[in-house]
Structures are given as structure tokens and as C-alpha cells.
Design an enzyme around this catalytic site. Structure first.
Site, mmCIF file in Angstrom:
data_model
loop_
_atom_site.group_PDB
_atom_site.id
_atom_site.type_symbol
_atom_site.label_atom_id
_atom_site.label_comp_id
_atom_site.label_asym_id
_atom_site.label_seq_id
_atom_site.Cartn_x
_atom_site.Cartn_y
_atom_site.Cartn_z
ATOM 1 N N ASP B 11 0.860 -1.184 0.000
ATOM 2 C CA ASP B 11 0.000 0.000 0.000
ATOM 3 C C ASP B 11 0.894 1.231 0.000
ATOM 4 O O ASP B 11 1.748 1.381 0.875
ATOM 5 C CB ASP B 11 -0.881 0.029 1.253
ATOM 6 C CG ASP B 11 -1.993 -1.004 1.162
ATOM 7 O OD1 ASP B 11 -2.127 -1.639 0.099
ATOM 8 O OD2 ASP B 11 -2.727 -1.174 2.156
ATOM 9 N N ASP B 130 -13.719 -6.600 -4.777
ATOM 10 C CA ASP B 130 -13.877 -6.760 -3.331
ATOM 11 C C ASP B 130 -15.195 -7.480 -3.101
ATOM 12 O O ASP B 130 -16.267 -6.968 -3.455
ATOM 13 C CB ASP B 130 -13.892 -5.389 -2.640
ATOM 14 C CG ASP B 130 -12.516 -4.719 -2.687
ATOM 15 O OD1 ASP B 130 -11.505 -5.445 -2.749
ATOM 16 O OD2 ASP B 130 -12.457 -3.477 -2.670
#
Lengths: 208, 252
Positions: B11, B130
Site C-alpha cells: 500500500d 472486493d
């Protein structure tokens, strides 16, 4: 100096950085004189066969590449689509003539399996060759939906298996091709590129 | 035989790695390129950079990160997060990214997948999904905006639609398992992997090496992705790959 041919198709930066890390001099160019003055040439390529030939033609590079490979006998390495371009023709979106430096044809994978052939897959070497010197038969990174069927089996230096045998490395005299991306293939890829770069920088004619 | 891939995910916010990195001997633990290079050296098969920058400036920084990564990495890498149009994709691909991952933007405008695939090829179009199980509907549904908003898409339907439109790979994250360290969501992974003809990357839930063995033995996932367990050194990539090899998984 190794010239990486810039014809608007493909990831030149990664290839150039691989040479940079190995400390080989290189240039990225579409200029005839610059390319002709190099000791070896890399023809990269991502995209479609027809577009790539069109872009080479637009830059008057087809004869230059053929000259370098056939008349001057300098090492030439086609990577991915660049390897496919070395052959006679491709059926990718129609029928397209290639550089015809090696006889053979490019055809699409056919079958009930994932296409493109994408990911790390093992190399199997066919015969000893300076390009493969001290390289282990490791896995390298492939991304392609079309593959090459050389007319002459002796031109195949290595294969991989993906629902049948797939041509992975070709070579005749000093004309070479790698269907995978050596610049994205860890140690094995780096070693193969280094061997090619070494062939470029050798002054004497390599024994075939 | 094509190898199963192990993919660490980083990230990145404003050009810096966000989640702490405590195990590697890095000069700069926040440098995404240095971290990714370490992963390359220990045998990671691929790396994903997920840009979570909120600002335009942060996104601009990502292009520079990608450029540096392309100069250092000897493995392919994917960039995702906040990509809205083919121009964003072009910037990142030109900087040296191998693949682009789209999530929310593709759900808001599915033609983005087609446009990207036509312009750059399916091989560099990854659609990230997701997924969350909905008891009342008895199925997994797709969420957007980092898992904040539920859509009406069933996960398998959306995966098939994405592939039909040109996605070359599906990065499938189980919101139910993510962060739990209880293992990948095997039924979800298999449901998607068996319904599309492109590689599926399983993500969310890895806590032990056994979880990776499981996902490769029990589903047809092509790859498994994790973040913090790698970053914190709970699982070392080279040891994981050795274990997988012993367990008969085809590994590079």
C-alpha cells in the site's frame, strides 16, 4: 553499444534498465545510423503483429534490421512480439508478413484453456548454445496469445509446455528470439540477456 | 507447467509505503521501490502497488515510483488504486508498469475495461473485485469504494462480465476474510476461478503457510496475494515457496 529499437511498440524502459543494471552500454533509437553503428540490436515489442510491422515500415527500419542480421551478421534479439516478427508471417488479426529472417509462422493458441499464456513457466533447452551458456533451465515470464512454429526444428533452442510444446527461444547464426520477457524473468532472464549482451560485445565471429 | 505465483502487495500513499515494514534490513522502510526490490530478490513472482493517495499530487508521485520500480525490478508488477480512465493507465504503463488494476472505476463505467483492453491489451488489464458474503441473498456481492458501498453485482456475474469485456486477470479479495488470518476464502475463490478463463489471484485472509498450500490445493487460483504477513516477516517469501514446493505445488 547495444541498440534497442524504438518503434513505438513496447516496454523499452524495462529492457534498457536490465542492460543498465548489468553495466552494458545501450541506446534507445529509431535512427538508422545509430542502429547500424551498434554492435548488437534488440527488437522488443508489445502489441499486435500487423501494427508492429507497420510501425517498422513507417520508420524505414525493415531493411535496416534485415541488413544488420543477414549481411552484417550482428547479433539481433527479438523479445516477445519482437521474436514473432523475425518469422515469415502471422495470422494475428488477418495475415501479415514478418521480417522473414527465420522461416516459420505465428499462430494463435487454440483450445479450452486460459489464453493468453501468462505467468512463469519452465524452459527446456534443446541443444547447447552460447546463448544458453551456464543458464539453468528455470522458469521465465510469458505473456502471449500467439506463438511461433518454426519451419526448421533446428532453429528452436528452447521450449516450454503450455497445452503442448511452445517455442520459447529461437536462434540461427546470430539471429535470436525469446518469446518470454527476459527483463521480467528474475535470475534466469537476466542471465540470458547477459549472454546475449556478451555475444554483442565479442569482437570475433562466434562459432556456430 | 505454469507456476503458481506469490504476490506481496504494497500500500503506497504519497509515494511512501503505508503499512509498517519491520523485518527487512532496509535503509528506508518507507521506500516502496526498495521494499519491492527486496521481494524480487527473495523470490516473489510479482508485486502489486496499491496507491491509496487521496490527492492529485500523491497520484503524480506514484508515476515516479512506478518509473523507479521499473528500473529496479526483474519481475512483473501491477499498479492499482484510483485509476479512472485510459489516460491514467497510459501514464502508468508508459512509466513501466506491466499491468493496471481497476476496481471502483470499472464498476461505475464497465466500458473502461474494454477501452483499456483494446488500447493496451487484455494482458495488462486486471480487474480487482472486493467480495462480501450476504447472508440474506445467499451469495457474494461486489463492493466498491474500498469496501464501503455495496453493488447489485453478484461476484461471479461481475467477474464473468469483466472477462467478457477484456479483463486478463481477476484480483479477488474476500472482505470477510481480509485481516482475519484464518485463511483464504476457498469457496469464493473456487466459485470465481471455475467460472472464468483467466487467472484468478486469491487475496484476503492469509495467516500461515498452510493457508497458501490450501488455496493452491483446493482451488484453481493462479496466484495468492498478501500484505502485512510478508511485510512483518511473519511469513518469508523464500520459506513459503520452499514449503509450497515440498507440498507439491508448482512453484518457480
Amino acid at each position: 553499444m547495444i541498440a534497442i529499437i524504438d518503434y513505438g511498440m513496447g516496454n523499452l524502459y524495462s529492457v534498457s534498465q536490465a542492460l543498465e543494471r548489468m553495466d552494458y552500454e545501450y541506446c534507445i533509437s529509431s535512427d538508422e545510423e545509430t542502429i547500424r553503428s551498434a554492435s548488437g540490436v534488440i527488437l522488443p515489442g508489445v502489441g499486435t503483429f500487423g501494427d508492429a510491422m507497420l510501425e517498422l515500415k513507417r520508420r524505414n527500419l525493415i531493411d535496416v534490421i534485415r541488413d544488420i542480421a543477414l549481411c552484417e551478421g550482428k547479433p539481433l534479439l527479438g523479445i516477445c512480439l519482437g521474436m514473432q516478427l523475425l518469422f515469415t508471417s502471422s495470422e494475428e488479426y488477418g495475415y501479415h508478413q514478418g521480417l522473414h529472417l527465420l522461416p516459420g509462422h505465428v499462430k494463435r493458441f487454440v483450445g479450452d484453456f486460459n489464453i493468453p499464456h501468462m505467468g512463469w513457466n519452465d524452459l527446456r533447452f534443446h541443444s547447447p548454445h552460447p546463448l544458453l551458456r551456464s543458464v539453468e533451465e528455470g522458469a521465465v515470464y510469458f505473456v502471449h496469445s500467439y506463438h511461433v512454429f518454426p519451419d526448421n526444428p533446428d532453429d528452436i533452442l528452447a521450449v516450454t509446455d503450455y497445452h503442448g510444446e511452445v517455442t520459447a527461444i529461437v536462434g540461427r547464426n546470430k539471429i535470436f528470439g525469446m518469446q518470454f520477457h527476459p527483463e521480467k524473468s528474475g535470475d534466469t532472464g537476466e542471465h540470458l540477456l547477459k549472454n546475449f549482451a556478451h555475444l554483442c560485445c565479442k569482437r570475433e565471429v562466434a562459432v556456430g | 507447467m505454469i507456476k503458481k505465483r506469490i504476490i506481496p502487495c504494497l500500500d503506497v500513499k504519497d509515494g511512501r509505503v503505508v503499512k509498517g515494514v519491520s523485518f527487512l534490513n532496509l535503509r528506508d522502510a518507507g521506500d516502496p521501490v526498495e521494499l519491492a526490490t527486496q521481494y524480487d530478490q527473495v523470490g516473489a513472482d510479482e508485486v502489486v502497488f496499491l496507491d491509496i493517495s487521496a490527492s492529485q499530487e500523491g497520484r503524480g508521485t506514484m508515476v515516479e515510483v512506478v518509473r523507479q520500480a521499473a528500473g529496479q525490478l526483474r519481475i512483473p508488477f501491477t499498479v492499482g488504486g484510483g485509476i479512472r480512465d485510459t489516460e491514467d493507465m497510459y501514464q502508468l504503463l508508459r512509466a513501466g508498469a506491466d499491468k493496471i488494476s481497476v476496481n471502483t472505476a470499472a464498476l461505475l463505467d464497465p466500458s473502461l475495461i474494454e477501452d483499456g483492453a483494446r488500447r493496451f491489451g487484455s494482458q495488462c488489464m486486471v480487474v480487482a473485485i472486493d467480495a462480501c458474503w450476504m447472508d440474506d441473498r445467499d451469495d457474494w456481492f461486489v463492493f466498491t469504494h474500498g469496501g464501503q458501498k455495496k453493488t447489485d453485482w453478484r461476484v461471479v456475474d461481475w467477474a464473468q462480465e469483466a472477462v467478457r469485456r477484456g479483463a486478463g486477470e481477476i484480483l479477488l479479495t474476500s472482505m470477510d476474510q481480509d485481516g482475519q488470518k484464518n485463511g483464504f476464502d476457498l469457496p469464493l475463490t473456487q466459485a470465481v476461478a471455475s467460472s472464468v478463463r483467466v487467472p484468478v489471484i486469491a487475496s484476503g485472509g492469509a495467516g500461515t503457510m498452510e493457508h497458501f498450500v490450501e488455496v493452491f490445493h483446493e482451488t484453481s487460483a493462479a496466484a495468492a496475494l498478501a500484505a502485512s504477513i510478508f511485510h512483518y516477516g511473519e511469513i518469508k517469501v523464500n520459506e513459503l515457496k520452499a514449503t509450497l514446493r515440498e507440498e507439491g505445488v508448482a512453484i518457480r
